[in-house]
Design a protein around this motif. Sequence first.
Motif, short mmCIF file in Angstrom:
data_model
loop_
_atom_site.label_atom_id
_atom_site.label_comp_id
_atom_site.label_asym_id
_atom_site.label_seq_id
_atom_site.Cartn_x
_atom_site.Cartn_y
_atom_site.Cartn_z
N GLY A 113 -103.66 -40.28 -43.13
CA GLY A 113 -104.13 -39.18 -42.40
C GLY A 113 -103.47 -38.52 -41.07
N LYS A 114 -102.05 -38.97 -41.12
CA LYS A 114 -101.44 -38.47 -39.88
C LYS A 114 -100.82 -37.31 -40.14
CE LYS A 114 -99.69 -43.34 -38.88
NZ LYS A 114 -98.56 -44.27 -38.72
N PRO A 115 -100.59 -36.64 -38.69
CA PRO A 115 -100.06 -35.09 -39.25
C PRO A 115 -98.94 -35.09 -40.17
CG PRO A 115 -100.38 -35.56 -36.71
CD PRO A 115 -100.38 -37.03 -37.73
N ALA A 116 -98.87 -33.91 -40.82
CA ALA A 116 -98.03 -33.70 -41.86
C ALA A 116 -97.32 -32.23 -42.00
CB ALA A 116 -98.48 -34.03 -43.32
N GLY A 117 -96.12 -31.89 -41.95
CA GLY A 117 -96.00 -30.85 -42.12
C GLY A 117 -94.28 -30.52 -42.54
N PHE A 118 -93.82 -29.34 -42.33
CA PHE A 118 -92.33 -29.26 -42.96
C PHE A 118 -91.62 -28.45 -41.82
CE2 PHE A 118 -94.80 -25.57 -44.78
CZ PHE A 118 -94.03 -24.51 -44.28
N LYS A 119 -90.06 -28.55 -42.23
CA LYS A 119 -89.38 -27.96 -41.25
C LYS A 119 -88.20 -26.92 -42.05
CE LYS A 119 -85.34 -29.71 -39.82
NZ LYS A 119 -84.22 -30.76 -39.15
N LEU A 120 -88.14 -25.71 -41.65
CA LEU A 120 -87.35 -24.88 -42.33
C LEU A 120 -86.63 -23.85 -41.30
CD1 LEU A 120 -89.48 -21.83 -43.99
CD2 LEU A 120 -89.95 -23.00 -41.83
N CYS A 121 -85.56 -23.27 -41.92
CA CYS A 121 -85.03 -22.18 -41.28
C CYS A 121 -85.36 -21.15 -42.06
CB CYS A 121 -83.31 -22.36 -41.31
SG CYS A 121 -82.58 -21.21 -40.49
N VAL A 122 -85.73 -20.17 -41.46
CA VAL A 122 -86.53 -19.06 -42.19
C VAL A 122 -85.51 -18.17 -43.01
CG1 VAL A 122 -87.89 -16.78 -41.86
CG2 VAL A 122 -88.49 -18.97 -40.80
N VAL B 230 -101.52 -31.97 -31.97
CA VAL B 230 -101.17 -31.45 -33.57
C VAL B 230 -101.92 -32.27 -34.49
CG1 VAL B 230 -99.11 -31.70 -35.17
CG2 VAL B 230 -98.58 -31.37 -32.84
N GLY B 231 -102.68 -31.68 -35.39
CA GLY B 231 -103.40 -32.11 -36.49
C GLY B 231 -104.60 -31.29 -36.85
N GLY B 232 -104.51 -30.60 -37.83
CA GLY B 232 -105.56 -29.65 -38.17
C GLY B 232 -106.98 -30.60 -38.92
N PRO B 233 -107.88 -29.67 -39.44
CA PRO B 233 -109.05 -30.25 -40.01
C PRO B 233 -108.72 -31.38 -40.99
CG PRO B 233 -108.72 -27.88 -40.69
CD PRO B 233 -107.45 -28.33 -39.72
N ASP B 234 -107.92 -31.40 -41.80
CA ASP B 234 -107.65 -32.41 -42.78
C ASP B 234 -106.77 -33.57 -42.24
OD1 ASP B 234 -108.87 -30.80 -44.45
OD2 ASP B 234 -106.94 -29.48 -45.03
N CYS B 235 -106.51 -33.73 -40.69
CA CYS B 235 -105.97 -34.71 -40.42
C CYS B 235 -106.87 -35.52 -39.33
CB CYS B 235 -104.56 -34.31 -39.53
SG CYS B 235 -104.01 -35.44 -38.52
N VAL C 256 -104.75 -23.40 -52.31
CA VAL C 256 -105.04 -24.73 -52.37
C VAL C 256 -106.27 -25.06 -51.53
CG1 VAL C 256 -103.89 -27.06 -52.20
CG2 VAL C 256 -102.57 -25.11 -53.02
N GLY C 257 -106.43 -24.52 -50.43
CA GLY C 257 -107.37 -24.92 -49.46
C GLY C 257 -107.14 -25.83 -48.57
N THR C 258 -105.92 -26.08 -48.29
CA THR C 258 -105.40 -27.06 -47.25
C THR C 258 -104.32 -26.39 -46.54
OG1 THR C 258 -105.08 -29.17 -46.70
CG2 THR C 258 -103.93 -28.53 -48.52
N ALA C 259 -103.78 -26.97 -45.37
CA ALA C 259 -102.45 -26.56 -44.74
C ALA C 259 -101.61 -27.57 -44.22
CB ALA C 259 -102.90 -25.31 -43.84
N PRO C 260 -100.40 -27.40 -43.90
CA PRO C 260 -99.62 -28.30 -43.08
C PRO C 260 -100.16 -28.51 -41.67
CG PRO C 260 -98.09 -27.05 -44.07
CD PRO C 260 -99.74 -26.05 -44.22
N ASP C 261 -100.22 -29.39 -40.98
CA ASP C 261 -100.51 -29.63 -39.56
C ASP C 261 -99.53 -28.84 -38.63
OD1 ASP C 261 -103.01 -31.26 -40.09
OD2 ASP C 261 -101.47 -32.67 -40.96
N PHE C 262 -98.15 -28.87 -39.23
CA PHE C 262 -97.23 -28.37 -38.06
C PHE C 262 -96.38 -27.91 -39.14
CE2 PHE C 262 -96.14 -32.54 -38.74
CZ PHE C 262 -94.54 -32.59 -39.02
N ILE C 263 -95.42 -26.82 -38.61
CA ILE C 263 -94.26 -26.08 -39.12
C ILE C 263 -93.30 -26.01 -37.93
CG2 ILE C 263 -93.34 -24.19 -40.14
CD1 ILE C 263 -96.15 -23.62 -41.42
N ILE C 264 -91.99 -26.73 -38.41
CA ILE C 264 -91.04 -26.70 -37.19
C ILE C 264 -90.07 -25.52 -37.80
CG2 ILE C 264 -89.07 -27.98 -36.26
CD1 ILE C 264 -90.64 -30.60 -36.90
N VAL C 265 -89.86 -24.61 -36.75
CA VAL C 265 -88.92 -23.44 -37.18
C VAL C 265 -87.55 -23.90 -36.54
CG1 VAL C 265 -88.45 -21.15 -37.08
CG2 VAL C 265 -90.80 -22.01 -37.44
N ASP C 266 -86.35 -24.05 -37.46
CA ASP C 266 -85.13 -24.25 -36.60
C ASP C 266 -84.39 -23.09 -37.05
OD1 ASP C 266 -83.31 -25.77 -35.95
OD2 ASP C 266 -82.83 -26.73 -37.94
#
Length: 530
Positions: free
Chosen positions: A302-311, A141-146, A327-337
């Motif tokens: 620089g640790k992985p950052a993301g968000f959690k949501l129920c769609v 887990v960790g994209g190019p900005d992490c 914006v030109g950046t993205a979360p490193d992870f998305i948790i789908v609840d």
Amino acid sequence: MGRFLAITATFAALVAMAWAAAVGPWAWWVLGGVVLAIIAVAVHDLVQKKHAILRNYPVVGHLRFLLESLRPELQQYFIERNWDGRPFDRDIRSIVYERSKGIHGETAFGTERDVNGVGYEYLLHSTAPVPEPEQPPRVEVGGPDCSQPYSMSLLNVSAMSFGSLSPNAVRALNRGARLGGFAHDTGEGAISPYHLEHGGDLVWEIGTGYFGARTDDGDFDPAQFRDQSAREQVKCVSLKLSQGAKPGVGGVLPAAKVNAEIARTRGIPEGEKCLSPSAHKVFTTPTELIEFIARMRELSGGKPAGFKLCVGSRIDVLAICKAMLEVGTAPDFIIVDGAEGGSGAAPLEYEDHVGTPLTDGLLTVHNALVGTGLRDRIRIGASGKIAAGNDVVKRLIQGADYTNSARAMMMAVGCIQAQICHTGLCPVGVTTQDPKRQRALHVGDKSIRVKNYQEATVKQAVEIMASMGVNDPRDLSPDLLQRNIGRTEHRSYAELYNWLQPGELLSQPPEGWAHDWFAADPTSFRNRSQ
């Protein structure tokens, strides 16, 4: 304290009966022997560490285990008589308890499910299974900005807060995570001393209350966030947008549970009901959300950052994707609840009628990221009633990279689903702040069970994949998961759903997605048709 007084009273009664026996008939000695035996059992129950029920309810707690021992026979009795018109499903509690205790889960006489029933889903095995890998696959887990990526297990502890859980439950989960090498999500209740005591990897979640990184008036405090996220144990930082059991509503911790320790940990007044707002203060638009996630990553070093949501609305998901591109950046992870996720305190109407189920939520997020060309840099986690190896494999097929479990992990530490979490009267010490009840949960024993359960479930998932001809989760494909859509008809997930191609939304949105794509606005969570 009542149980100890009962033992004292029993001992006093024994002394009285012993005196009576010295001058009375021999039957008194028999009665005294019975009482002495009961006292011996009570003392054993209080000092043993294996069963939380017996530590809190000596002697009488054995009645529960007696009924459990009768359960298979009673269950078969009702099956044979078609009790309530349907056969029993294999109880998921049995799977968790057996695996956490190191018991093999094989059963006799095959399935108890209606394999021809509408909605029944099954995985396709291969005629030529492949060997299992020596080590279970993990997910980076960790994209190019992490700058500090994290290797995530296929199954981890889902978000459960200190306050909702007792100190011993948090300790057991975190020690189990350390022993098993998987992650422990803190939930939105801040990082407590009990999350840190045993050194397990943490995913630090903050919600609308910003507990642990909060100013006196409830706003986000970047300095506190920087200090807390700098801890070596914190491997990822996560922003909670919504929870499956109650999407669109803030969390509640009853006043009776807000003791001095919880108040200090969360930064809130003691003895007052703790309410998380329904919406965030740190953003109001999709663009601001993505900018804040980037800020969280920067503050954490620089640790992985993301968000959690129920769609909810697919338009909102697409608006967030457009914001990432803008914006030109993205979360490193998305948790789908999933909406089927659990909670110790949620309005019944929300639990049963609000939010998108996990399958549809995963498919929406996965395809939105693929269609916008962002999928390869963002990992997707799945949470919501995930308990067995087949659940893990199904969610990987539906678009997830890894999974999280809360309810099954609670069962591994001893939860018996008494469903009185909000009262503070949990009989096994899992969801109470009462020190007398907490002692029932022995951290050393339950942490081993957490580790055993996670290890056995991941092993089962890997074994299932190997039987399907796959030893890398990335090779799983939608055609390997089938669903009965009628008594005589079935379809694969490849046929049932529209799977987008990389960048397809940017070039030529397909008919089923075009309206929502053009309605999505990165500057607003309200669609353009309003």
